[in-house]
Motif scaffolding. Sequence first.
Motif, PDB file in Angstrom:
ATOM      1  N   SER A 156     -12.899  49.500 -28.835  1.00 25.49           N
ATOM      2  CA  SER A 156     -13.600  50.721 -28.438  1.00 25.49           C
ATOM      3  C   SER A 156     -14.521  51.199 -29.554  1.00 25.49           C
ATOM      4  CB  SER A 156     -12.584  51.819 -28.098  1.00 25.49           C
ATOM      5  OG  SER A 156     -13.232  53.016 -27.726  1.00 25.49           O
ATOM      6  N   ALA A 157     -14.054  51.086 -30.807  1.00 23.45           N
ATOM      7  CA  ALA A 157     -14.893  51.482 -31.948  1.00 23.45           C
ATOM      8  C   ALA A 157     -16.106  50.571 -32.055  1.00 23.45           C
ATOM      9  CB  ALA A 157     -14.070  51.422 -33.235  1.00 23.45           C
ATOM     10  N   ALA A 158     -15.885  49.266 -31.875  1.00 23.45           N
ATOM     11  CA  ALA A 158     -16.998  48.318 -31.940  1.00 23.45           C
ATOM     12  C   ALA A 158     -17.996  48.591 -30.821  1.00 23.45           C
ATOM     13  CB  ALA A 158     -16.471  46.884 -31.834  1.00 23.45           C
ATOM     14  N   ALA A 159     -17.488  48.901 -29.627  1.00 22.54           N
ATOM     15  CA  ALA A 159     -18.376  49.184 -28.498  1.00 22.54           C
ATOM     16  C   ALA A 159     -19.248  50.401 -28.766  1.00 22.54           C
ATOM     17  CB  ALA A 159     -17.553  49.396 -27.224  1.00 22.54           C
ATOM     18  N   LEU A 160     -18.679  51.392 -29.450  1.00 21.55           N
ATOM     19  CA  LEU A 160     -19.431  52.606 -29.780  1.00 21.55           C
ATOM     20  C   LEU A 160     -20.632  52.261 -30.668  1.00 21.55           C
ATOM     21  CD1 LEU A 160     -18.931  55.589 -29.019  1.00 21.55           C
ATOM     22  CD2 LEU A 160     -17.863  55.884 -31.244  1.00 21.55           C
ATOM     23  N   LEU A 161     -20.418  51.359 -31.630  1.00 20.35           N
ATOM     24  CA  LEU A 161     -21.508  50.963 -32.521  1.00 20.35           C
ATOM     25  C   LEU A 161     -22.477  50.004 -31.836  1.00 20.35           C
ATOM     26  CD1 LEU A 161     -21.896  52.035 -35.402  1.00 20.35           C
ATOM     27  CD2 LEU A 161     -19.598  52.368 -34.524  1.00 20.35           C
ATOM     28  N   VAL A 162     -21.996  49.242 -30.855  1.00 20.20           N
ATOM     29  CA  VAL A 162     -22.900  48.418 -30.052  1.00 20.20           C
ATOM     30  C   VAL A 162     -23.883  49.310 -29.295  1.00 20.20           C
ATOM     31  CG1 VAL A 162     -23.049  46.909 -28.021  1.00 20.20           C
ATOM     32  CG2 VAL A 162     -21.369  46.428 -29.796  1.00 20.20           C
ATOM     33  N   VAL A 163     -23.353  50.386 -28.713  1.00 18.47           N
ATOM     34  CA  VAL A 163     -24.205  51.303 -27.951  1.00 18.47           C
ATOM     35  C   VAL A 163     -25.184  52.024 -28.888  1.00 18.47           C
ATOM     36  CG1 VAL A 163     -24.209  53.367 -26.500  1.00 18.47           C
ATOM     37  CG2 VAL A 163     -22.504  51.589 -26.136  1.00 18.47           C
ATOM     38  N   TYR A 164     -24.714  52.423 -30.066  1.00 21.44           N
ATOM     39  CA  TYR A 164     -25.626  53.035 -31.048  1.00 21.44           C
ATOM     40  C   TYR A 164     -26.745  52.058 -31.411  1.00 21.44           C
ATOM     41  CZ  TYR A 164     -27.407  54.778 -35.494  1.00 21.44           C
ATOM     42  OH  TYR A 164     -28.245  55.195 -36.498  1.00 21.44           O
ATOM     43  N   SER A 165     -26.386  50.803 -31.637  1.00 22.38           N
ATOM     44  CA  SER A 165     -27.378  49.787 -31.977  1.00 22.38           C
ATOM     45  C   SER A 165     -28.366  49.571 -30.839  1.00 22.38           C
ATOM     46  CB  SER A 165     -26.679  48.467 -32.324  1.00 22.38           C
ATOM     47  OG  SER A 165     -25.836  48.620 -33.454  1.00 22.38           O
ATOM     48  N   LEU A 166     -27.888  49.664 -29.601  1.00 19.09           N
ATOM     49  CA  LEU A 166     -28.790  49.552 -28.447  1.00 19.09           C
ATOM     50  C   LEU A 166     -29.780  50.714 -28.424  1.00 19.09           C
ATOM     51  CD1 LEU A 166     -26.384  48.404 -25.580  1.00 19.09           C
ATOM     52  CD2 LEU A 166     -28.263  47.093 -26.578  1.00 19.09           C
ATOM     53  N   GLY A 167     -29.294  51.913 -28.728  1.00 22.95           N
ATOM     54  CA  GLY A 167     -30.192  53.064 -28.771  1.00 22.95           C
ATOM     55  C   GLY A 167     -31.284  52.898 -29.803  1.00 22.95           C
ATOM     56  N   LEU A 189     -16.776  59.225 -35.221  1.00 18.93           N
ATOM     57  CA  LEU A 189     -16.209  59.114 -33.873  1.00 18.93           C
ATOM     58  C   LEU A 189     -15.436  57.810 -33.723  1.00 18.93           C
ATOM     59  CD1 LEU A 189     -19.053  60.430 -31.510  1.00 18.93           C
ATOM     60  CD2 LEU A 189     -16.867  61.534 -32.007  1.00 18.93           C
ATOM     61  N   ALA A 190     -15.997  56.725 -34.292  1.00 23.27           N
ATOM     62  CA  ALA A 190     -15.326  55.428 -34.200  1.00 23.27           C
ATOM     63  C   ALA A 190     -13.967  55.452 -34.890  1.00 23.27           C
ATOM     64  CB  ALA A 190     -16.214  54.339 -34.814  1.00 23.27           C
ATOM     65  N   SER A 191     -13.842  56.227 -35.973  1.00 21.80           N
ATOM     66  CA  SER A 191     -12.581  56.283 -36.716  1.00 21.80           C
ATOM     67  C   SER A 191     -11.468  56.929 -35.901  1.00 21.80           C
ATOM     68  CB  SER A 191     -12.776  57.042 -38.028  1.00 21.80           C
ATOM     69  OG  SER A 191     -12.961  58.435 -37.796  1.00 21.80           O
ATOM     70  N   THR A 192     -11.838  57.699 -34.876  1.00 25.94           N
ATOM     71  CA  THR A 192     -10.820  58.353 -34.049  1.00 25.94           C
ATOM     72  C   THR A 192     -10.330  57.453 -32.919  1.00 25.94           C
ATOM     73  OG1 THR A 192     -12.439  59.350 -32.523  1.00 25.94           O
ATOM     74  CG2 THR A 192     -11.909  60.586 -34.529  1.00 25.94           C
ATOM     75  N   GLY A 222     -18.304  50.028 -38.042  1.00 30.43           N
ATOM     76  CA  GLY A 222     -17.485  50.692 -37.034  1.00 30.43           C
ATOM     77  C   GLY A 222     -16.058  50.174 -37.031  1.00 30.43           C
ATOM     78  N   LEU A 223     -15.905  48.861 -37.163  1.00 33.25           N
ATOM     79  CA  LEU A 223     -14.566  48.275 -37.210  1.00 33.25           C
ATOM     80  C   LEU A 223     -13.819  48.742 -38.463  1.00 33.25           C
ATOM     81  CD1 LEU A 223     -15.365  44.638 -36.010  1.00 33.25           C
ATOM     82  CD2 LEU A 223     -14.101  46.409 -34.754  1.00 33.25           C
ATOM     83  N   SER A 224     -14.549  48.869 -39.565  1.00 37.42           N
ATOM     84  CA  SER A 224     -13.920  49.354 -40.797  1.00 37.42           C
ATOM     85  C   SER A 224     -13.450  50.791 -40.632  1.00 37.42           C
ATOM     86  CB  SER A 224     -14.914  49.268 -41.963  1.00 37.42           C
ATOM     87  OG  SER A 224     -15.310  47.920 -42.188  1.00 37.42           O
ATOM     88  N   ALA A 225     -14.295  51.628 -40.006  1.00 38.02           N
ATOM     89  CA  ALA A 225     -13.917  53.022 -39.783  1.00 38.02           C
ATOM     90  C   ALA A 225     -12.695  53.116 -38.884  1.00 38.02           C
ATOM     91  CB  ALA A 225     -15.087  53.790 -39.162  1.00 38.02           C
ATOM     92  N   SER A 226     -12.659  52.264 -37.844  1.00 38.97           N
ATOM     93  CA  SER A 226     -11.516  52.255 -36.935  1.00 38.97           C
ATOM     94  C   SER A 226     -10.248  51.805 -37.661  1.00 38.97           C
ATOM     95  CB  SER A 226     -11.803  51.321 -35.755  1.00 38.97           C
ATOM     96  OG  SER A 226     -10.676  51.218 -34.907  1.00 38.97           O
ATOM     97  N   ALA A 227     -10.385  50.795 -38.530  1.00 38.42           N
ATOM     98  CA  ALA A 227      -9.225  50.300 -39.271  1.00 38.42           C
ATOM     99  C   ALA A 227      -8.662  51.385 -40.191  1.00 38.42           C
ATOM    100  CB  ALA A 227      -9.621  49.069 -40.086  1.00 38.42           C
ATOM    101  N   ILE A 228      -9.555  52.142 -40.817  1.00 43.22           N
ATOM    102  CA  ILE A 228      -9.100  53.239 -41.676  1.00 43.22           C
ATOM    103  C   ILE A 228      -8.352  54.282 -40.857  1.00 43.22           C
ATOM    104  CG2 ILE A 228      -9.877  55.175 -43.100  1.00 43.22           C
ATOM    105  CD1 ILE A 228     -12.166  53.355 -44.053  1.00 43.22           C
TER     106      ILE A 228
END
Length: 246
Positions: free
Chosen positions: A169-180, A160-163, A75-81
């Motif tokens: 915020s991108a990391a949080a999105l993947l944290v929530v996905y991982s929780l799911g 979504l994280a890339s946007t 997610g962090l990589s996608a956000s960085a891109i």
Amino acid sequence: MAPAADVSFLVAFVAGVLSFVSPCVLPLVPSYLSVVSGLSFDRMTDPLDADARRRVLVHAALFIAGFSLVFIALGLSASAIGRLLGSQRSWLPTASGVLIILLGVYILATPLLPALGVEARLVHLRARPAGYLGSVLVGMAFAAAWTPCIGPTLGAILTLASTREHAGSAAALLVVYSLGLGVPLLTAAAAFNRFLALFGAVKRYMPAVTVASGLLLVAVGVMTLTGHLTRLNLYLLRLFPFLILN
């Protein structure tokens, strides 16, 4: 001020749950729990004492931490891109919406074209390295090995994280996905026999889960493409102003 809630986070959590119940993950849950706990399948189906239950839960939690680390890094990589695109970010929501729709269509086509749903695993695990670190490493291997399988759903969340303008915020999105993905797995570890009974009852509905996953991604893609996802967030914040943190 920052919003305390975002529809994208709900989408990420639901996507994680759908990844857990997907045909290529759910059937393997008992095997992974057996590997990370070090207990045989037959032993896990017997009544466990307090120490054995704690052992299963601790190693399951470390397994979840392992794959979460990999997903968050992605997610962090996608956000960085996304941030590297700089002034070109204006077309990113449009491109993201189109990509998410295509991923959703891919999932919807899987029941019609079984070749698209071929099980893809890069690693077959039969044992884990000893100790707590071993369970974390197995979780990281899970993320790498099963990314081809859950790729369309995970790819949509990464898109979504890339946007996101901020890495947090991108990391949080993947944290929530991982929780799911992780919460149901931890629940399965806590009530293994009940999980097996439930799995026996729901496995006939696997095709419906696949369709639900595809429809969710198509809907999110359309909302991203048209800007309705952002409008929905703003509407919810106006409707529930207490969701805004100062």
